[in-house]
Every structure is written in structure tokens, then in C-alpha cells.
Scaffold this motif. Structure first.
Motif, PDB file in Angstrom:
ATOM      1  N   SER A  21      61.614  53.499 -35.510  1.00 48.86           N
ATOM      2  CA  SER A  21      60.266  54.054 -35.550  1.00 48.86           C
ATOM      3  C   SER A  21      60.238  55.586 -35.575  1.00 48.86           C
ATOM      4  O   SER A  21      59.297  56.170 -36.110  1.00 48.86           O
ATOM      5  CB  SER A  21      59.435  53.534 -34.380  1.00 48.86           C
ATOM      6  OG  SER A  21      59.998  53.952 -33.151  1.00 48.86           O
ATOM      7  N   ALA A  22      61.230  56.243 -35.034  1.00 47.59           N
ATOM      8  CA  ALA A  22      61.240  57.703 -34.997  1.00 47.59           C
ATOM      9  C   ALA A  22      61.822  58.327 -36.264  1.00 47.59           C
ATOM     10  O   ALA A  22      61.795  59.539 -36.415  1.00 47.59           O
ATOM     11  CB  ALA A  22      62.034  58.180 -33.782  1.00 47.59           C
ATOM     12  N   MET A  23      62.332  57.507 -37.179  1.00 45.22           N
ATOM     13  CA  MET A  23      62.961  58.026 -38.393  1.00 45.22           C
ATOM     14  C   MET A  23      61.935  58.250 -39.490  1.00 45.22           C
ATOM     15  O   MET A  23      60.988  57.473 -39.636  1.00 45.22           O
ATOM     16  CB  MET A  23      64.008  57.043 -38.912  1.00 45.22           C
ATOM     17  CG  MET A  23      65.191  56.892 -38.037  1.00 45.22           C
ATOM     18  SD  MET A  23      66.307  55.724 -38.822  1.00 45.22           S
ATOM     19  CE  MET A  23      67.815  56.241 -38.116  1.00 45.22           C
ATOM     20  N   SER A  24      62.164  59.301 -40.255  1.00 47.30           N
ATOM     21  CA  SER A  24      61.302  59.575 -41.405  1.00 47.30           C
ATOM     22  C   SER A  24      61.706  58.653 -42.559  1.00 47.30           C
ATOM     23  O   SER A  24      62.775  58.035 -42.535  1.00 47.30           O
ATOM     24  CB  SER A  24      61.456  61.031 -41.832  1.00 47.30           C
ATOM     25  OG  SER A  24      62.748  61.248 -42.384  1.00 47.30           O
ATOM     26  N   ALA A  25      60.853  58.609 -43.575  1.00 48.67           N
ATOM     27  CA  ALA A  25      61.168  57.806 -44.753  1.00 48.67           C
ATOM     28  C   ALA A  25      62.458  58.305 -45.397  1.00 48.67           C
ATOM     29  O   ALA A  25      63.283  57.506 -45.857  1.00 48.67           O
ATOM     30  CB  ALA A  25      60.013  57.847 -45.756  1.00 48.67           C
ATOM     31  N   GLU A  26      62.655  59.620 -45.420  1.00 48.43           N
ATOM     32  CA  GLU A  26      63.875  60.202 -45.999  1.00 48.43           C
ATOM     33  C   GLU A  26      65.109  59.796 -45.196  1.00 48.43           C
ATOM     34  O   GLU A  26      66.155  59.456 -45.765  1.00 48.43           O
ATOM     35  CB  GLU A  26      63.755  61.725 -46.031  1.00 48.43           C
ATOM     36  CG  GLU A  26      64.912  62.411 -46.726  1.00 48.43           C
ATOM     37  CD  GLU A  26      64.687  63.903 -46.821  1.00 48.43           C
ATOM     38  OE1 GLU A  26      65.559  64.638 -46.318  1.00 48.43           O
ATOM     39  OE2 GLU A  26      63.658  64.329 -47.383  1.00 48.43           O
ATOM     40  N   GLU A  27      64.997  59.799 -43.883  1.00 50.63           N
ATOM     41  CA  GLU A  27      66.113  59.380 -43.029  1.00 50.63           C
ATOM     42  C   GLU A  27      66.420  57.899 -43.228  1.00 50.63           C
ATOM     43  O   GLU A  27      67.587  57.496 -43.236  1.00 50.63           O
ATOM     44  CB  GLU A  27      65.797  59.648 -41.564  1.00 50.63           C
ATOM     45  CG  GLU A  27      65.796  61.113 -41.207  1.00 50.63           C
ATOM     46  CD  GLU A  27      65.292  61.375 -39.797  1.00 50.63           C
ATOM     47  OE1 GLU A  27      65.898  62.216 -39.125  1.00 50.63           O
ATOM     48  OE2 GLU A  27      64.281  60.744 -39.385  1.00 50.63           O
ATOM     49  N   LEU A  28      65.381  57.089 -43.397  1.00 43.55           N
ATOM     50  CA  LEU A  28      65.593  55.662 -43.631  1.00 43.55           C
ATOM     51  C   LEU A  28      66.308  55.428 -44.963  1.00 43.55           C
ATOM     52  O   LEU A  28      67.212  54.595 -45.044  1.00 43.55           O
ATOM     53  CB  LEU A  28      64.258  54.907 -43.587  1.00 43.55           C
ATOM     54  CG  LEU A  28      63.629  54.812 -42.197  1.00 43.55           C
ATOM     55  CD1 LEU A  28      62.210  54.287 -42.302  1.00 43.55           C
ATOM     56  CD2 LEU A  28      64.468  53.954 -41.274  1.00 43.55           C
TER      57      LEU A  28
END
Length: 64
Positions: A21-28
Motif C-alpha cells: 500500500s505504501a508503494m507508488s505505481a512506479e515502484e510497483l
């Protein structure tokens, strides 16, 4: 005062079942790419092991 370039980098990796939940779309997306690369590595190793097993099975096949 701490500058961004002095901060320790987060280790690149993935823990199965971790909170996303704390990750950005880019991090995902980066995590998905990391995992796809790992899956390819695992499949390649599995292929090498299966080829070795087939070779051993054919070499040690009982002669009738």
C-alpha cells in the motif's frame, strides 16, 4: 542536514506477502520487473536441471 544522495539506498528485493500500500505505481512496476527477471532465472535453472536429469536417466537406463 542530510542530502538525498547521502541517504542509504533501499535494498532492491521483494518479500512475498509484504504490504504494497505504501508503494507508488512506479515502484510497483519496478518490483514487477524484478520478479519477472527472477522468474526467468528460475525457469532457466529448472530447464538445466531437467536436461541433466534426462541425460542421466538415458545414460543409466537399464539395458534389456
Amino acid at each position: 542536514m542530510i542530502f538525498d544522495e547521502e541517504r542509504p539506498k533501499k535494498p532492491v528485493g521483494h518479500d512475498i506477502g509484504c504490504d504494497l500500500s505504501a508503494m507508488s505505481a512506479e515502484e510497483l512496476l519496478a518490483r514487477i520487473d524484478l520478479l519477472r527477471g527472477e522468474i526467468e532465472r528460475l525457469e532457466a535453472e529448472r530447464g538445466r536441471k531437467e536436461a541433466g536429469k534426462r541425460a542421466a536417466d538415458s545414460f543409466f537406463k537399464p539395458r534389456v
